[in-house]
Design a protein around this motif. Structure first.
Motif, mmCIF file in Angstrom:
data_model
loop_
_atom_site.group_PDB
_atom_site.id
_atom_site.type_symbol
_atom_site.label_atom_id
_atom_site.label_comp_id
_atom_site.label_asym_id
_atom_site.label_seq_id
_atom_site.Cartn_x
_atom_site.Cartn_y
_atom_site.Cartn_z
ATOM 1 N N ASP A 31 0.851 -1.181 0.000
ATOM 2 C CA ASP A 31 0.000 0.000 0.000
ATOM 3 C C ASP A 31 0.892 1.238 0.000
ATOM 4 O O ASP A 31 2.047 1.179 0.430
ATOM 5 C CB ASP A 31 -0.907 0.018 1.230
ATOM 6 C CG ASP A 31 -2.010 1.064 1.124
ATOM 7 O OD1 ASP A 31 -2.398 1.418 -0.007
ATOM 8 O OD2 ASP A 31 -2.489 1.532 2.174
ATOM 9 N N ALA A 32 0.334 2.336 -0.491
ATOM 10 C CA ALA A 32 1.064 3.603 -0.494
ATOM 11 C C ALA A 32 0.084 4.721 -0.164
ATOM 12 O O ALA A 32 -0.988 4.808 -0.764
ATOM 13 C CB ALA A 32 1.708 3.847 -1.855
ATOM 14 N N GLN A 33 0.455 5.547 0.795
ATOM 15 C CA GLN A 33 -0.338 6.705 1.192
ATOM 16 C C GLN A 33 0.504 7.947 0.935
ATOM 17 O O GLN A 33 1.596 8.093 1.505
ATOM 18 C CB GLN A 33 -0.713 6.624 2.676
ATOM 19 C CG GLN A 33 -1.523 5.399 3.040
ATOM 20 C CD GLN A 33 -2.884 5.401 2.364
ATOM 21 O OE1 GLN A 33 -3.549 6.423 2.270
ATOM 22 N NE2 GLN A 33 -3.290 4.245 1.882
ATOM 23 N N VAL A 34 0.000 8.819 0.081
ATOM 24 C CA VAL A 34 0.734 10.028 -0.296
ATOM 25 C C VAL A 34 -0.044 11.245 0.206
ATOM 26 O O VAL A 34 -1.251 11.340 0.004
ATOM 27 C CB VAL A 34 0.907 10.100 -1.835
ATOM 28 C CG1 VAL A 34 1.670 11.348 -2.230
ATOM 29 C CG2 VAL A 34 1.627 8.849 -2.350
ATOM 30 N N ASP A 35 0.670 12.169 0.855
ATOM 31 C CA ASP A 35 0.037 13.362 1.408
ATOM 32 C C ASP A 35 0.607 14.613 0.732
ATOM 33 O O ASP A 35 1.816 14.872 0.826
ATOM 34 C CB ASP A 35 0.276 13.428 2.915
ATOM 35 C CG ASP A 35 -0.442 14.605 3.551
ATOM 36 O OD1 ASP A 35 -1.679 14.595 3.562
ATOM 37 O OD2 ASP A 35 0.260 15.528 4.015
ATOM 38 N N LEU A 36 -0.250 15.344 0.055
ATOM 39 C CA LEU A 36 0.169 16.546 -0.665
ATOM 40 C C LEU A 36 0.691 17.621 0.277
ATOM 41 O O LEU A 36 1.742 18.220 0.033
ATOM 42 C CB LEU A 36 -1.005 17.092 -1.489
ATOM 43 C CG LEU A 36 -0.771 18.390 -2.253
ATOM 44 C CD1 LEU A 36 0.324 18.211 -3.293
ATOM 45 C CD2 LEU A 36 -2.066 18.841 -2.912
ATOM 46 N N LYS A 37 -0.030 17.867 1.354
ATOM 47 C CA LYS A 37 0.319 18.955 2.269
ATOM 48 C C LYS A 37 1.710 18.775 2.895
ATOM 49 O O LYS A 37 2.501 19.711 2.951
ATOM 50 C CB LYS A 37 -0.740 19.080 3.362
ATOM 51 C CG LYS A 37 -0.541 20.275 4.246
ATOM 52 C CD LYS A 37 -1.680 20.427 5.239
ATOM 53 C CE LYS A 37 -1.457 21.632 6.127
ATOM 54 N NZ LYS A 37 -2.545 21.791 7.094
ATOM 55 N N SER A 38 2.001 17.558 3.356
ATOM 56 C CA SER A 38 3.295 17.313 4.006
ATOM 57 C C SER A 38 4.398 16.953 3.012
ATOM 58 O O SER A 38 5.573 16.996 3.350
ATOM 59 C CB SER A 38 3.167 16.195 5.041
ATOM 60 O OG SER A 38 2.924 14.948 4.410
ATOM 61 N N GLY A 39 4.004 16.560 1.801
ATOM 62 C CA GLY A 39 5.004 16.140 0.813
ATOM 63 C C GLY A 39 5.645 14.819 1.169
ATOM 64 O O GLY A 39 6.795 14.566 0.829
#
Length: 69
Positions: A31-39
């Motif tokens: 699985d991969a979780q990507v967060d735009l705000k934190s980069g």
């Protein structure tokens, strides 16, 4: 096991989708979780960190393994 990456160059939801798809295509990724705000991206599984970085770079972004303090 998980790997945390610092990703730069993402500016929108499309970027997040592209990076997530690229990371999930790497063998060993569960699985991969990507967060735009934190980069940041958190990748679960047994994938080689250099393969994860290469997948992100191929999408046009930069990435490095997050250095824990």
């Amino acid at each position: 096991m998980s790997t945390e990456l610092d990703i730069s160059g993402m500016t929108c939801g499309h970027c997040v989708t592209a990076v997530t798809k690229a990371l999930k295509s790497v063998p060993g990724v569960q699985d991969a979780q990507v967060d735009l705000k934190s980069g940041k991206a958190v990748v679960a599984g047994q994938a080689d960190p250099s393969a994860l970085i290469s997948a992100v770079v191929e999408e046009g972004y930069t990435a490095q393994v997050h250095a824990a303090l």
